[in-house]
Design a protein around this motif. Structure first.
Motif, PDB file in Angstrom:
ATOM      1  N   LEU A 197       0.842  -1.201   0.000  1.00  0.00           N
ATOM      2  CA  LEU A 197       0.000   0.000   0.000  1.00  0.00           C
ATOM      3  C   LEU A 197       0.873   1.244   0.000  1.00  0.00           C
ATOM      4  N   PRO A 198       1.194   1.799  -1.177  1.00  0.00           N
ATOM      5  CA  PRO A 198       1.986   3.030  -1.216  1.00  0.00           C
ATOM      6  C   PRO A 198       1.276   4.167  -0.472  1.00  0.00           C
ATOM      7  N   GLU A 199       2.056   5.034   0.139  1.00  0.00           N
ATOM      8  CA  GLU A 199       1.467   6.107   0.937  1.00  0.00           C
ATOM      9  C   GLU A 199       0.548   7.003   0.111  1.00  0.00           C
ATOM     10  N   ASP A 200       0.925   7.302  -1.127  1.00  0.00           N
ATOM     11  CA  ASP A 200       0.076   8.184  -1.923  1.00  0.00           C
ATOM     12  C   ASP A 200      -1.247   7.516  -2.281  1.00  0.00           C
ATOM     13  N   THR A 201      -1.271   6.182  -2.355  1.00  0.00           N
ATOM     14  CA  THR A 201      -2.531   5.476  -2.595  1.00  0.00           C
ATOM     15  C   THR A 201      -3.459   5.609  -1.392  1.00  0.00           C
ATOM     16  N   LEU A 202      -2.899   5.518  -0.186  1.00  0.00           N
ATOM     17  CA  LEU A 202      -3.723   5.584   1.018  1.00  0.00           C
ATOM     18  C   LEU A 202      -4.173   7.004   1.342  1.00  0.00           C
ATOM     19  N   TRP A 203      -3.307   7.992   1.096  1.00  0.00           N
ATOM     20  CA  TRP A 203      -3.666   9.379   1.372  1.00  0.00           C
ATOM     21  C   TRP A 203      -4.495   9.983   0.242  1.00  0.00           C
ATOM     22  N   GLY A 204      -4.405   9.381  -0.933  1.00  0.00           N
ATOM     23  CA  GLY A 204      -5.191   9.887  -2.058  1.00  0.00           C
ATOM     24  C   GLY A 204      -6.676   9.660  -1.860  1.00  0.00           C
TER      25      GLY A 204
END
Length: 576
Positions: free
Chosen positions: A167-174
């Motif tokens: 789970l890349p951070e930008d996927t979760l924060w996006g």
């Protein structure tokens, strides 16, 4: 509903909602900043999903794997990137070889940092590829529901196993406006009528058949159906290595645990069988004792192999009849089969049952504390209730031999032979079945690999009982060492802490037992304490280290090895 009309949610909210959609009731985690949006999103699901905060990722992974064994649903585990993922990898390997549904979520560096060897960055596809059914990275927030739905499908279909999702951070924060994906019903695979007819013909021709059960995915209904099949055909039934929960040991057709440490009469019976029906089991190395009692690639016995993964059929053994079906589908199809005449082997099955019952008589052991008698006492006092968990080590052979397991949920044991498993598994069992006893058999070395998870038992008020087998050494390896290098013991002993004091630091009760005469009362006190206080209890068993396994002594292993070595040495010619 169009996507424009859907609410905007961040990746963590989408993911946790999708887990709820698919029935997740519990997640095991060691928190990490790499997946904070997922942790925050759990706030919105306090009524449905219980987060279990673990102390180390291997413990969290083992608990999730045990949950998968107990429920046939994927155990859910969250860990942070890098060191968190490497710590959790042992549980993924366990889930893979044990065919357990599990989903491991790993935080990952953002896509803007990927491929730079950023802080704690690992390519999880390469790392987990050989030991998971599917490894993927979710790079698009809007595709999270798609990935979760597929993960559930992969983890539970065919031969169950683990899925790893990064789970890349930008996927979760996006954020994204995306619909949830509803779960699909579990699919089962069934034998054809032609295959059932062939199975019936094999049984009609047989003189010494044997039914071997193993694998995962069993249900109470499937076990009732397979018991009915065994009754109709008077079949002797054994369970594969560490699949002790696949059949009720009190059933009159049960004849023993097949694999490492099985009794000689059962080994000879398997070799002499003319028909082996292997259901749900891969027929792996421990079950076949190094591929010995059944030869590879073409067995001397007629082999009917039933397995949910077609790639396994013929992979090691060439069966006479290969059936691609899972244990639920196959068991449900057996209702139409019945013998045309009373089975000729009824007396053989009765004799096999008696041979098994004879093994329940404790063997002789050195010293005042017999592990054989201790385990028999546990079996009598539990009387088929609760769950026994083990990790890896010769101490587990006592449970394998003397405990009469009562079916689903009665045993949690890693077929992969992973150490440190027993304590997290007992915790997972107690979380799932709070009213049932959970008893962990643990060697002193095995226990110390995950003893920090006692903090979970303390935090969530879980009354588990730990029987700690203390011989001050890595006993299984010592036995191998004496066999291969007799009299040259080195690097296998250790100094232990005061385990009874250690358990009290976690709010529990501890005792030391060194004599058979006091064990029963100590075990009764432990059970009562855990039931009344909902905290762990530990009984440290101090015993003569020469008793290395049921009926075996280190001194005898050494003496036999020395005799073999001496007889193999060339003899000097006599002098004139």
């Amino acid at each position: 509903m169009s996507h424009s009309a859907l609410p905007s949610r961040n990746g963590g909210q989408i993911l946790i909602q999708q887990l709820r959609q698919h029935g997740a009731r519990r997640v095991f985690l060691v928190p990490g900043e790499s997946y904070l949006p997922c942790i925050d999103a759990l706030n919105e699901h306090r009524d449905a999903i219980e987060p279990i905060v673990c102390r180390q990722e291997s413990g969290a992974g083992y608990m999730a794997e045990a949950y998968g064994k107990l429920t046939n649903e994927p155990g859910i585990c969250f860990v942070t990137r890098g060191p968190g993922a490497t710590n959790a990898s042992i549980a993924v390997h366990t889930a893979y070889q044990d065919s357990t549904p599990m989903i491991l979520f790993i935080g990952q560096v953002g896509n803007d940092f990927i491929e730079r060897e950023a802080f704690q960055e690992i390519d999880y596809r390469r790392m987990f590829g050989p030991m998971a059914k599917w490894v993927a990275q979710i790079d698009d927030t809007a595709r999270i529901p798609e990935y979760i739905a597929r993960a559930y499908s992969v983890a539970t279909s065919g031969r169950p196993g683990p899925v790893v999702l990064a789970l890349p951070e930008d996927t979760l924060w996006g954020e994204a406006c995306v619909a949830d994906v509803a779960p699909r019903p579990r699919l089962h695979s069934y034998p054809s009528q032609q295959q059932l007819s062939e199975l019936h013909q094999h049984l009609e021709r047989a003189e010494r058949p044997f039914l071997l059960l193993g694998g995962s995915g069993w249900t109470e209904q499937a076990q009732r159906e397979i018991a009915g099949f065994a009754d109709r055909y008077a079949l002797p039934v054994g369970v594969a290595w560490r699949r002790l929960e696949c059949f009720d040991h009190r059933h009159e057709n049960f004849v023993g645990h097949v694999g490492n440490g099985m009794h000689q009469a059962l080994r000879e019976r398997l070799k002499a069988s003319d028909l082996i029906i292997a259901l749900g089991t891969r027929l792996g190395e421990p079950t076949t004792e190094g591929y010995s009692w059944i030869e590879s690639p073409v067995p001397s016995q007629t082999l009917v192999h039933v397995y949910p993964d077609p790639e396994e059929l013929g992979h090691v053994y060439r069966p006479d009849l290969a059936i691609n079906a899972d244990v639920v589908g196959f068991s449900a199809s057996l209702a139409t089969l019945a013998p045309t005449r009373p089975p000729a082997w009824q007396q053989e099955t009765t004799a096999a049952r008696q041979a098994y019952l004879d093994t329940l008589t404790p063997l002789e052991a050195p010293g005042p504390l017999s592990l054989d008698r201790v385990t028999k006492t546990v079996d009598r006092m539990l009387d088929g209730h609760g769950c026994i968990t083990v990790g890896a080590g010769n101490y587990a052979l006592y449970a394998h031999r003397y405990i009469r397991f009562g079916g689903l949920g009665s045993s949690l044991a890693p077929t992969v032979g992973a150490m440190g498993y027993g304590l997290p598994a007992a915790i997972s069992s107690k979380l799932e079945y709070p009213q049932r006893p959970a008893v962990c058999f643990a060697g002193d070395g095995c226990f110390q690999m995950n003893l920090q998870e006692l903090g979970v038992a303390l935090q969530y008020r879980l009354g588990i009982v730990i029987l700690l087998f203390n011989n001050g050494m890595w006993g299984t390896i010592r036995a191998h060492q004496e066999h291969d290098f007799p009299g040259r013991e080195i690097a296998l002993t250790f100094t232990n802490p005061e385990f009874d004091s250690l358990i009290r630091a976690y709010g529990g009760q501890g005792e030391i037992v060194e004599d058979d005469a006091v064990f029963e009362a100590a075990f009764a006190r432990a059970l009562t304490f855990t039931e009344q206080n909902h905290l762990p209890a530990l009984i440290e068993l101090r015993y003569d280290a020469d008793g290395i396994a049921p009926g075996e002594r280190l001194s005898a292993i050494r003496a036999a090895a020395l005799e073999r070595r001496d007889s193999a040495m060339p003899q000097e010619p006599p002098h004139d």
